[in-house]
Write a protein that holds these residues in place. Sequence first.
Motif, mmCIF file in Angstrom:
data_model
loop_
_atom_site.group_PDB
_atom_site.id
_atom_site.type_symbol
_atom_site.label_atom_id
_atom_site.label_comp_id
_atom_site.label_asym_id
_atom_site.label_seq_id
_atom_site.Cartn_x
_atom_site.Cartn_y
_atom_site.Cartn_z
ATOM 1 N N PRO A 115 0.796 -1.234 0.000
ATOM 2 C CA PRO A 115 0.000 0.000 0.000
ATOM 3 C C PRO A 115 0.828 1.283 0.000
ATOM 4 O O PRO A 115 0.554 2.188 -0.788
ATOM 5 C CB PRO A 115 -0.843 -0.121 1.270
ATOM 6 C CG PRO A 115 -0.924 -1.580 1.543
ATOM 7 C CD PRO A 115 0.371 -2.156 1.050
ATOM 8 N N SER A 174 -3.072 -4.891 -3.031
ATOM 9 C CA SER A 174 -3.435 -3.704 -2.262
ATOM 10 C C SER A 174 -4.606 -3.008 -2.938
ATOM 11 O O SER A 174 -4.741 -3.051 -4.166
ATOM 12 C CB SER A 174 -2.258 -2.729 -2.172
ATOM 13 O OG SER A 174 -1.227 -3.275 -1.397
ATOM 14 N N GLY A 191 -5.130 3.683 1.051
ATOM 15 C CA GLY A 191 -4.654 2.371 0.640
ATOM 16 C C GLY A 191 -4.596 1.401 1.799
ATOM 17 O O GLY A 191 -4.395 1.788 2.951
ATOM 18 N N ARG A 192 -4.761 0.117 1.484
ATOM 19 C CA ARG A 192 -4.628 -0.941 2.485
ATOM 20 C C ARG A 192 -4.320 -2.255 1.783
ATOM 21 O O ARG A 192 -4.661 -2.449 0.614
ATOM 22 C CB ARG A 192 -5.882 -1.069 3.327
ATOM 23 C CG ARG A 192 -7.072 -1.550 2.560
ATOM 24 C CD ARG A 192 -8.204 -2.091 3.429
ATOM 25 N NE ARG A 192 -8.193 -1.600 4.754
ATOM 26 C CZ ARG A 192 -9.250 -1.227 5.446
ATOM 27 N NH1 ARG A 192 -10.434 -1.313 4.887
ATOM 28 N NH2 ARG A 192 -9.171 -0.818 6.681
#
Length: 196
Positions: free
Chosen positions: A21, A68, A60-61
């Motif tokens: 991410p 991601s 983001g993750r």
Amino acid sequence: MVDLSELFGEGWCVTLTQLAPAQALERMGVRDVTDVDDGVQLATERPEADGMQPEVLLLGRGLRDGWSLIVELEGPLGWVGMDRAVLEALSAGGRAAACAFEDPNQLMGHVAVDGQVVCELDAITGRLPYAAADTEQTVGNLLSLGFSRGDEPTGLVVAADAAGRVVLALRAVTGVELQEEDFDGPWLGGLSAAGR
């Protein structure tokens, strides 16, 4: 399967990439990546509070299997994730990246592999307007769902509404089936002017 239009309304962009991410956010123009507790709520409130802005908030993750998820809910000047140069950077080095956005009267997706955008899709019509080689695995996966190069769509594409078609396409390209819980909780995030 999540309904992104129901989740975010009209005006969103999601990007899936095989980068971590923080690295993906940096390639998308975020200068200072930080932790964001409730990023989706913040992104939802930000356009209402601040009006037109020169930079957008990207969130983001990490997801499953090394993918991601990047989300942006501000697109008054265009979507960072849909920028061809950004997708090429996210997919460089043998990786893949896929992005989809919804604006009024548009629901589109792009797929990039190994630093090159290999196809575009129009989820409203179910067609792949950008002519890429039929040998591309990603394009083949989309055609097998029923997306079409010129004829009417078939199969699962016909059975799904436009928002569902986007999620089907993202899954066909990445193997990731987005779920509502993928959008809950803490994120990494920051401001970007990329793609502008």
